[in-house]
Design a protein around this motif. Structure first.
Motif, PDB file in Angstrom:
ATOM      1  N   GLU A   1       0.826  -1.208   0.000  1.00 58.10           N
ATOM      2  CA  GLU A   1       0.000   0.000   0.000  1.00 58.10           C
ATOM      3  C   GLU A   1       0.861   1.260   0.000  1.00 58.10           C
ATOM      4  OE1 GLU A   1      -4.327  -1.084   1.944  1.00 58.10           O
ATOM      5  OE2 GLU A   1      -2.832  -0.088   3.212  1.00 58.10           O
TER       6      GLU A   1
ATOM      7  N   TYR B   1      -4.504  -5.509   3.639  1.00 64.09           N
ATOM      8  CA  TYR B   1      -4.123  -4.186   3.141  1.00 64.09           C
ATOM      9  C   TYR B   1      -3.973  -4.268   1.624  1.00 64.09           C
ATOM     10  CZ  TYR B   1      -3.050  -3.515   8.076  1.00 64.09           C
ATOM     11  OH  TYR B   1      -3.132  -3.444   9.441  1.00 64.09           O
TER      12      TYR B   1
ATOM     13  N   HIS C   1      -5.404  -1.788  -0.657  1.00 64.99           N
ATOM     14  CA  HIS C   1      -5.851  -0.555  -1.296  1.00 64.99           C
ATOM     15  C   HIS C   1      -4.759   0.027  -2.191  1.00 64.99           C
ATOM     16  CE1 HIS C   1      -7.971   3.225  -1.867  1.00 64.99           C
ATOM     17  NE2 HIS C   1      -6.866   3.870  -1.527  1.00 64.99           N
TER      18      HIS C   1
END
Length: 368
Positions: free
Chosen positions: A20, A51, A53
């Motif tokens: 990320e 995680y 994103h």
């Protein structure tokens, strides 16, 4: 900058924070290929999605899953054709088939490839592994070494390209942070977290604490063949009531556990075929402002720096003296804890690791 990363390690949710952070850097288009699981012995470590994103996480079936050196991805080529990456980051050792596969595809599609390695002991491999390694050394635009001794090993084995020392993963300082959990009336708590194997030096730690006076307890978290040995030794030394075992702590609960400790110890012992490559639990504890003690095996002194205490590996008396000092001097514990977190913030956060990795990418593209 289109980056394609191949990483079985990133099936672990906590490790995805680096992805990320890397994807958040302006201009980076990141795609990461992972298997649905990785087989460790008789059990499978399943992919976590914690995680995810800002980048594309692609699940790709792996052939020979669980075979560290020989696994590969039968359908990998189609992703190169579709994505046209500029950078191919192979998060694997250079003597692995998967690294050769990805590097070969990078060369054939005009991408620039790099590999990651932890190997800090000079080893020579038979075919086909030495052939994989030779090809990767010849065609890699860069190498990332997980520790300082790895640089010497790469040079000794003939790699002539650029190398940067960057740990594979850092920690998230928002998760690993001081929480002030421990109460003042509890015993002085000495912690160990890791595999219960001979080279981790856990037997040495038990012998060291056996000579301590005062109110203390030893917390051991981990599994391995040395557990029965340690239990017998604890009974023999008359400290079994002070030694507590826990097989596993979920990663989400690890920050709280570390905050319950007064000191974390990593007493690793160098063996002919192994020495400590990093010691991730050290930076996790340091981020929580828990003082750390480590042996001088492998990378441990570089990780700790001036933010903890280091003793000659195998030296029970030196380890006991460090423990006694921390028991007796709470102000030293406080100072080392603060230094530890400051060192993590400066060198070992996921954001810092991502930024250093991005700088490698920039250097590769600048070289053309």
């Amino acid at each position: 900058m289109r980056v394609l990363m191949l990483s079985k390690a990133c099936i672990i949710g906590a490790y995805q924070r680096k992805l990320e952070e890397l994807a958040s850097i302006p201009g980076v288009e990141l795609t990461v290929i992972v298997p649905p699981y990785w087989r460790e012995g008789d059990h499978a470590i399943l992919l976590e999605r914690l995680y995810t994103h800002g980048y594309d996480l692609i699940i790709e079936e792996m052939a020979l899953n669980g075979h560290f050196h020989l696994h590969f991805y039968p359908r990998l080529a189609r992703h190169f054709i579709r994505l046209h990456p500029d950078i191919v980051h192979v998060d694997e050792e250079p003597y692995n088939l998967a690294t050769w596969q990805a590097m070969h595809l990078a060369v054939s599609t005009g991408a620039r490839g790099l590999f990651f390695t932890w190997q800090n002991i000079l080893r020579r491999y038979p075919p086909p592994f030495c052939l994989f390694e030779r090809y990767n050394f010849a065609h890699a635009a860069h190498a990332i070494a997980g520790n300082h001794e790895t640089v010497e090993v790469l040079r000794a084995k003939g790699y002539k390209g650029p190398i940067q020392v960057i740990p594979q993963f850092g920690v998230d300082p928002q998760l690993y942070r001081p929480m002030r959990i421990k109460g003042g009336e509890e015993p002085f708590t000495i912690g160990y977290v890791g595999r219960l194997v001979e080279e981790k030096g856990i037997r040495l730690l038990v012998e060291a604490v056996a000579g301590l006076e005062g109110d203390w307890q030893l917390s051991i978290v981990g599994e391995g063949p040395q557990r029965s040995v340690i239990e017998r030794l604890s009974h023999k030394l008359g400290i079994a009531n002070c030694v507590h075992f826990q097989r596993h702590i979920p990663s989400i609960q690890m920050p709280a556990h570390l905050n319950s400790l007064d000191v974390l110890v990593l007493p690793s012992l160098t063996k002919p075929n192994w020495k400590e490559q990093f010691g991730r639990v050290l930076i996790e504890a340091m981020a929580c402002e828990v003082p750390v003690i480590g042996s001088d095996s492998g990378e441990i002194p570089h990780v700790i720096g001036d933010a903890g205490l280091v003793f000659p590996e195998g030296d029970v008396v030196a380890l006991r003296n460090h423990l006694r000092r921390l028991m007796d001097e709470p102000e030293i514990r406080r100072q080392l804890g603060q230094r530890g977190r400051a060192r993590v913030l400066a060198h070992y956060t996921q954001a810092r690791i991502a930024q250093e990795t991005y700088q490698v990418y920039q250097g590769i593209l600048a070289e053309g």
